[in-house]
Scaffold this motif. Structure first.
Motif, PDB file in Angstrom:
ATOM      1  N   PRO A 116      11.573   3.484   2.170  1.00  0.00           N
ATOM      2  CA  PRO A 116      12.591   3.450   0.831  1.00  0.00           C
ATOM      3  C   PRO A 116      13.131   1.822   0.750  1.00  0.00           C
ATOM      4  O   PRO A 116      12.948   0.903   1.992  1.00  0.00           O
ATOM      5  CB  PRO A 116      14.188   3.819   1.892  1.00  0.00           C
ATOM      6  CG  PRO A 116      13.124   5.119   2.802  1.00  0.00           C
ATOM      7  CD  PRO A 116      11.621   4.004   3.416  1.00  0.00           C
ATOM      8  N   ALA A 117      13.416   1.767  -0.328  1.00  0.00           N
ATOM      9  CA  ALA A 117      14.701  -0.029  -0.460  1.00  0.00           C
ATOM     10  C   ALA A 117      14.898   0.319  -1.750  1.00  0.00           C
ATOM     11  O   ALA A 117      14.846   1.531  -2.568  1.00  0.00           O
ATOM     12  CB  ALA A 117      13.484  -0.884  -1.376  1.00  0.00           C
ATOM     13  N   VAL A 166       6.780  -2.936  -4.851  1.00  0.00           N
ATOM     14  CA  VAL A 166       6.296  -2.474  -5.823  1.00  0.00           C
ATOM     15  C   VAL A 166       5.077  -1.931  -5.648  1.00  0.00           C
ATOM     16  O   VAL A 166       4.313  -2.665  -3.846  1.00  0.00           O
ATOM     17  CB  VAL A 166       5.021  -3.987  -6.942  1.00  0.00           C
ATOM     18  CG1 VAL A 166       4.515  -3.003  -8.547  1.00  0.00           C
ATOM     19  CG2 VAL A 166       6.371  -4.759  -7.965  1.00  0.00           C
ATOM     20  N   VAL A 167       5.077  -0.909  -5.438  1.00  0.00           N
ATOM     21  CA  VAL A 167       3.421   0.223  -4.462  1.00  0.00           C
ATOM     22  C   VAL A 167       2.620  -0.063  -5.799  1.00  0.00           C
ATOM     23  O   VAL A 167       2.424   0.731  -6.568  1.00  0.00           O
ATOM     24  CB  VAL A 167       3.484   1.169  -4.387  1.00  0.00           C
ATOM     25  CG1 VAL A 167       2.871   2.320  -3.344  1.00  0.00           C
ATOM     26  CG2 VAL A 167       5.307   1.102  -3.132  1.00  0.00           C
ATOM     27  N   ALA A 198       3.322   8.342  -1.656  1.00  0.00           N
ATOM     28  CA  ALA A 198       3.690   7.202  -1.874  1.00  0.00           C
ATOM     29  C   ALA A 198       5.526   7.926  -1.219  1.00  0.00           C
ATOM     30  O   ALA A 198       5.924   7.090  -0.755  1.00  0.00           O
ATOM     31  CB  ALA A 198       4.335   5.842  -2.383  1.00  0.00           C
ATOM     32  N   LEU A 199       5.957   8.626  -2.659  1.00  0.00           N
ATOM     33  CA  LEU A 199       6.769   8.944  -2.812  1.00  0.00           C
ATOM     34  C   LEU A 199       7.112  10.073  -1.627  1.00  0.00           C
ATOM     35  O   LEU A 199       8.389   9.541  -1.360  1.00  0.00           O
ATOM     36  CB  LEU A 199       6.812   9.763  -4.101  1.00  0.00           C
ATOM     37  CG  LEU A 199       8.507  10.422  -4.487  1.00  0.00           C
ATOM     38  CD1 LEU A 199       9.350   9.532  -4.430  1.00  0.00           C
ATOM     39  CD2 LEU A 199       8.006  11.269  -5.645  1.00  0.00           C
ATOM     40  N   ASP A 200       6.290  11.239  -0.999  1.00  0.00           N
ATOM     41  CA  ASP A 200       6.716  11.163  -0.054  1.00  0.00           C
ATOM     42  C   ASP A 200       6.850  10.669   1.385  1.00  0.00           C
ATOM     43  O   ASP A 200       7.883  11.178   2.168  1.00  0.00           O
ATOM     44  CB  ASP A 200       5.308  12.243   0.008  1.00  0.00           C
ATOM     45  CG  ASP A 200       5.452  13.219  -0.737  1.00  0.00           C
ATOM     46  OD1 ASP A 200       5.855  13.692  -0.997  1.00  0.00           O
ATOM     47  OD2 ASP A 200       4.151  13.824  -0.660  1.00  0.00           O
ATOM     48  N   ARG A 201       6.406   9.397   1.578  1.00  0.00           N
ATOM     49  CA  ARG A 201       6.482   8.742   2.432  1.00  0.00           C
ATOM     50  C   ARG A 201       8.091   8.367   2.388  1.00  0.00           C
ATOM     51  O   ARG A 201       9.207   8.127   3.958  1.00  0.00           O
ATOM     52  CB  ARG A 201       5.759   7.549   2.727  1.00  0.00           C
ATOM     53  CG  ARG A 201       4.787   7.921   3.400  1.00  0.00           C
ATOM     54  CD  ARG A 201       3.974   6.815   3.474  1.00  0.00           C
ATOM     55  NE  ARG A 201       4.669   5.376   3.822  1.00  0.00           N
ATOM     56  CZ  ARG A 201       5.056   5.357   5.413  1.00  0.00           C
ATOM     57  NH1 ARG A 201       3.797   5.815   6.499  1.00  0.00           N
ATOM     58  NH2 ARG A 201       5.458   4.252   6.121  1.00  0.00           N
ATOM     59  N   SER A 228       0.367  -1.193   0.284  1.00  0.00           N
ATOM     60  CA  SER A 228      -0.069   0.333  -0.061  1.00  0.00           C
ATOM     61  C   SER A 228       0.374   0.930   0.027  1.00  0.00           C
ATOM     62  O   SER A 228       2.100   1.098   0.357  1.00  0.00           O
ATOM     63  CB  SER A 228      -1.219  -0.487   1.271  1.00  0.00           C
ATOM     64  OG  SER A 228      -1.449   1.493   1.141  1.00  0.00           O
ATOM     65  N   PHE A 229       0.267   2.011  -0.980  1.00  0.00           N
ATOM     66  CA  PHE A 229       1.245   3.679  -0.579  1.00  0.00           C
ATOM     67  C   PHE A 229       1.211   4.383   1.241  1.00  0.00           C
ATOM     68  O   PHE A 229       2.076   4.592   1.054  1.00  0.00           O
ATOM     69  CB  PHE A 229       0.094   4.255  -1.617  1.00  0.00           C
ATOM     70  CG  PHE A 229      -0.936   4.705  -0.344  1.00  0.00           C
ATOM     71  CD1 PHE A 229      -0.753   6.234  -0.189  1.00  0.00           C
ATOM     72  CD2 PHE A 229      -1.825   4.299  -0.954  1.00  0.00           C
ATOM     73  CE1 PHE A 229      -1.755   7.380   0.185  1.00  0.00           C
ATOM     74  CE2 PHE A 229      -3.171   5.324  -0.491  1.00  0.00           C
ATOM     75  CZ  PHE A 229      -3.631   6.169   0.617  1.00  0.00           C
ATOM     76  N   ARG A 230       0.125   3.469   1.496  1.00  0.00           N
ATOM     77  CA  ARG A 230       0.271   3.862   3.198  1.00  0.00           C
ATOM     78  C   ARG A 230       1.119   3.480   4.003  1.00  0.00           C
ATOM     79  O   ARG A 230       1.886   3.663   4.827  1.00  0.00           O
ATOM     80  CB  ARG A 230      -0.698   3.523   3.735  1.00  0.00           C
ATOM     81  CG  ARG A 230      -2.322   4.455   3.876  1.00  0.00           C
ATOM     82  CD  ARG A 230      -2.941   4.292   4.213  1.00  0.00           C
ATOM     83  NE  ARG A 230      -4.479   5.264   4.099  1.00  0.00           N
ATOM     84  CZ  ARG A 230      -5.145   4.960   3.447  1.00  0.00           C
ATOM     85  NH1 ARG A 230      -5.384   3.631   2.644  1.00  0.00           N
ATOM     86  NH2 ARG A 230      -6.498   4.705   2.661  1.00  0.00           N
TER      87      ARG A 230
END
Length: 337
Positions: free
Chosen positions: A24-25, A139-140, A41-44, A18-20
């Motif tokens: 980082p990976a 994968v998000v 997702a990117l902001d997280r 989930s985007f929530r």
């Protein structure tokens, strides 16, 4: 790696996360057409990296214009050895050069100071790369969220994740009022959580978002089909005064008319018609209550009145505001007859 959870609209599909819960990976694929989920997702990921590395170097790549060797150059250690976050945007339009470089990148040992995030919105371009990413990347799930059912689930998860509660009728009202895009819906949810202490009710939604075009038009349609003629006229005039166009009201009337017309002689469960009418099951449950007031013949007259008002509101008549008023009066008068 992010924790996996189930569900749509904020719950991932298949093996995606989930985007929530995106974290980082070395390689992350934001897959799907929903920009709002991808940006969350990117902001997280970015926030987590900056919390550990204040000197993080962030680069956005236009992969449609990328040249040979550009990715490897960006991923190479800099003079001062800062950690790097590289966003490869719109992989669906990738150049052949980036496609080749990305495949080579995935075959090499990963530099622990590099995080590569790729955004793919759909299509088959770069399928070989997508296949490689499905094996190598986190994968998000950023699949498009369109149905009201998915939007309701999105809201439920938003409030649950914040340790808050939104009442079911409030969630439905918020989708109707601010659910045009997921970005709008997410912003509305955040505003309510910020401004309303405790549980969020339908009254709170009406207070903050009841003036939205969609909400105002639907209120007019509901009142007319329920036979509340004076209320429908009052709500309509208020809607006009706050900037709602007559065509927005005829659109809401047409939607309600289609639902009532389909349900008035329907013998099965209302939710069986949901996909055919493009409506959420809960919307048809509400319309089913209204449809009990109607006969097939009266419903047909209502649809004809709406079609005439819609045509006049779009230019066939000189007084679109009055055309809609006339339709409202006719619909309300027919309810329960």
């Amino acid at each position: 790696m992010a924790v996996r959870s189930a569900g749509r609209a904020g719950g991932p599909k298949g093996g995606a996360v989930s985007f929530r819960t995106a974290e980082p990976a070395p390689v992350v694929l934001l897959r799907g057409a929903e920009d709002y989920l991808a940006s969350r997702a990117l902001d997280r990921i970015k926030a987590a990296l900056r919390e550990k590395h204040s000197e993080l170097e962030y680069t956005r790549m236009d992969v449609s214009e990328a040249v040979v060797g550009e990715l490897s150059t960006l991923a190479s250690p800099s003079l001062f050895g800062e950690p790097r976050l590289i966003l490869a945007e719109d992989v669906a339009k990738t150049s052949d050069a980036f496609l080749s470089d990305a495949l080579t990148f995935l075959e090499q040992p990963v530099d622990e100071d590099v995080t590569l995030v790729l955004r793919h919105t759909g299509g088959n371009r770069g399928k070989k790369l997508l296949d490689a990413l499905s094996r190598r990347a986190v994968v998000v799930d950023c699949a498009a969220v369109k149905s009201d059912t998915d939007k309701l689930e999105f809201l439920r998860q938003e409030f649950k994740g914040a340790g808050r509660t939104i009442h079911p009728d409030a969630a439905r009202a918020l989708v109707a009022a601010a659910g045009g895009t997921l970005s709008d819906l997410g912003a509305a949810a955040q505003q309510l959580m910020r401004d309303v202490p405790g549980d969020v009710t339908a009254e709170h939604v009406d207070k903050y978002f009841g003036g939205r075009v969609e909400a105002s038009a639907f209120k007019v349609a509901d009142a007319a089909f329920e036979g509340r003629g004076e209320a429908a006229m009052r709500l309509y005039r208020h809607a006009l005064a706050t900037g709602v166009a007559p065509v927005a009201v005829t659109a809401a009337l047409a939607r309600k008319g289609r639902q009532v017309g389909a349900l008035v002689d329907h013998r099965g469960r209302p939710d069986q018609l949901a996909s055919a009418l493009g409506a959420a099951p809960w919307q048809l449950q509400q319309s089913a209550e209204t449809a009990r007031r109607w006969t097939p013949r009266a419903a047909a007259r209502a649809v004809e009145a709406i079609a005439r008002a819609d045509a006049e509101a779009k230019g066939a008549g000189r007084t679109p505001e009055y055309s809609v008023e006339r339709a409202l009066a006719a619909i309300a008068a027919d309810a329960g007859r």
